[in-house]
Design a protein around this motif. Structure first.
Motif, PDB file in Angstrom:
ATOM      1  N   GLY A   7       0.792  -1.228   0.000  1.00  0.00           N
ATOM      2  CA  GLY A   7       0.000   0.000   0.000  1.00  0.00           C
ATOM      3  C   GLY A   7       0.822   1.274   0.000  1.00  0.00           C
ATOM      4  O   GLY A   7       0.254   2.363  -0.124  1.00  0.00           O
ATOM      5  N   ASP A   8       2.134   1.172   0.088  1.00  0.00           N
ATOM      6  CA  ASP A   8       2.996   2.352   0.083  1.00  0.00           C
ATOM      7  C   ASP A   8       3.564   2.677  -1.301  1.00  0.00           C
ATOM      8  O   ASP A   8       4.240   3.693  -1.468  1.00  0.00           O
TER       9      ASP A   8
ATOM     10  N   ASN B 259      -5.398  -3.222  -1.772  1.00  0.00           N
ATOM     11  CA  ASN B 259      -4.293  -3.182  -0.823  1.00  0.00           C
ATOM     12  C   ASN B 259      -4.500  -4.145   0.352  1.00  0.00           C
ATOM     13  O   ASN B 259      -3.531  -4.507   1.028  1.00  0.00           O
ATOM     14  N   ALA B 260      -5.729  -4.569   0.579  1.00  0.00           N
ATOM     15  CA  ALA B 260      -5.994  -5.510   1.675  1.00  0.00           C
ATOM     16  C   ALA B 260      -5.432  -6.898   1.383  1.00  0.00           C
ATOM     17  O   ALA B 260      -5.116  -7.654   2.316  1.00  0.00           O
ATOM     18  N   VAL B 261      -5.314  -7.225   0.087  1.00  0.00           N
ATOM     19  CA  VAL B 261      -4.798  -8.541  -0.280  1.00  0.00           C
ATOM     20  C   VAL B 261      -3.537  -8.434  -1.136  1.00  0.00           C
ATOM     21  O   VAL B 261      -3.123  -9.415  -1.763  1.00  0.00           O
TER      22      VAL B 261
ATOM     23  N   ALA C  69       5.126  -4.235 -12.401  1.00  0.00           N
ATOM     24  CA  ALA C  69       6.354  -3.661 -11.860  1.00  0.00           C
ATOM     25  C   ALA C  69       6.007  -2.662 -10.775  1.00  0.00           C
ATOM     26  O   ALA C  69       4.984  -1.964 -10.856  1.00  0.00           O
ATOM     27  N   ARG C  70       6.855  -2.562  -9.793  1.00  0.00           N
ATOM     28  CA  ARG C  70       6.651  -1.640  -8.687  1.00  0.00           C
ATOM     29  C   ARG C  70       7.392  -0.328  -8.926  1.00  0.00           C
ATOM     30  O   ARG C  70       8.475  -0.317  -9.550  1.00  0.00           O
ATOM     31  N   LYS C  71       6.814   0.753  -8.488  1.00  0.00           N
ATOM     32  CA  LYS C  71       7.531   2.023  -8.465  1.00  0.00           C
ATOM     33  C   LYS C  71       8.766   1.839  -7.601  1.00  0.00           C
ATOM     34  O   LYS C  71       8.737   1.159  -6.583  1.00  0.00           O
ATOM     35  N   GLY C  72       9.872   2.476  -8.010  1.00  0.00           N
ATOM     36  CA  GLY C  72      11.154   2.185  -7.381  1.00  0.00           C
ATOM     37  C   GLY C  72      11.262   2.548  -5.919  1.00  0.00           C
ATOM     38  O   GLY C  72      11.947   1.864  -5.141  1.00  0.00           O
ATOM     39  N   GLY C  73      10.589   3.621  -5.521  1.00  0.00           N
ATOM     40  CA  GLY C  73      10.663   4.043  -4.135  1.00  0.00           C
ATOM     41  C   GLY C  73       9.382   4.734  -3.725  1.00  0.00           C
ATOM     42  O   GLY C  73       8.468   4.907  -4.537  1.00  0.00           O
ATOM     43  N   VAL C  74       9.295   5.141  -2.481  1.00  0.00           N
ATOM     44  CA  VAL C  74       8.072   5.790  -2.000  1.00  0.00           C
ATOM     45  C   VAL C  74       8.121   7.298  -2.170  1.00  0.00           C
ATOM     46  O   VAL C  74       7.115   7.980  -1.987  1.00  0.00           O
TER      47      VAL C  74
END
Lengths: 122, 105
Positions: free
Chosen positions: A30-31, A74-76, A97-102
């Motif tokens: 979730g971040d 985001n709950a799962v 793919a995930r964003k590299g950072g928050v």
């Protein structure tokens, strides 16, 4: 460790729909903003869609606007891509793919999942 | 849409030699550029972000440079495991990728 696992791909007929999933683990899902990127056979990478960490903002590549919908639960710890009105040119491996950072500017993509293949064929 | 253009399309380099890959943006993206390595049958892997910062695990023979519209990825001494396709990507205004440079021996 951080892991992204896509599923839901397959062989489908033109005009049909699919829902792709990306199960995330090893980080606070979730971040982070999340994205879908696709790669047609023998071709380069094409960004498909992205969604903010809280789901409040979404954006799409021009080729899929109006036909694809990105969402997340985001709950799962799961990212989704609803793909409608599929065409032959949507045949590709779909990576999440995930964003590299928050941070606001940390918009590179890392890590990537291994992808799920979608083949659109009559 | 920001267009990213990579050159050359294919680059042949001998082991131990330097490889220089170029990427040009159609408008300034500052330093909001990343480089990815994709080996056959694998997912892309982040090498460089912020134009010159190596990602964790990226060997120091890989280096990035440039800002604005002109960027370069340099491999100082090519190893056989570096054979792959390399993509640049801008993330200044959502995302676009270059078409890739295939690196071969």
């Amino acid at each position: 460790q951080v892991q992204l696992v896509e599923s839901g791909g397959g062989i489908v007929q033109p005009g049909t729909s699919l829902r792709l999933s990306c199960a995330a683990s090893g980080f606070p899902f979730g971040d982070y903003g999340m994205h879908w990127v696709r790669q047609a056979p023998g071709r380069g990478l094409e960004w498909v869609a992205g969604i903010w960490d809280d789901g409040s903002k979404k954006n799409y590549g021009d080729a899929v606007k109006g036909r694809f919908s990105i969402s997340r639960d985001n709950a799962v710890n799961t990212l989704y891509l609803e793909v409608d009105s599929l065409r032959a040119e949507d045949t590709a491996v779909y990576f999440c793919a995930r964003k590299g950072g928050v941070g606001t500017l940390d918009n590179w993509l890392h890590p990537w999942g291994r992808g799920t293949p979608v083949t659109v064929s009559p | 849409e920001i267009v990213m253009t990579q050159s050359p399309a294919t680059l042949s380099v001998s082991p131990g030699e330097r490889a220089t890959l170029s990427c040009r943006a159609s408008q300034s993206v500052g330093r909001s550029i990343a480089w990815y390595q994709q080996k056959r049958g694998q997912a892309p892997r982040l090498l460089i972000y912020g134009a010159f910062t190596r990602a964790t695990g990226t060997p120091d023979r890989f280096s990035g440079s440039g800002s604005g519209t002109e960027f370069t990825l340099t491999i100082s001494s090519l190893q056989s495991e570096d054979i792959a396709v390399y993509y640049c990507q801008q993330y200044d205004n959502w995302y676009t990728f270059g078409q890739g440079t295939k690196l071969e021996i």
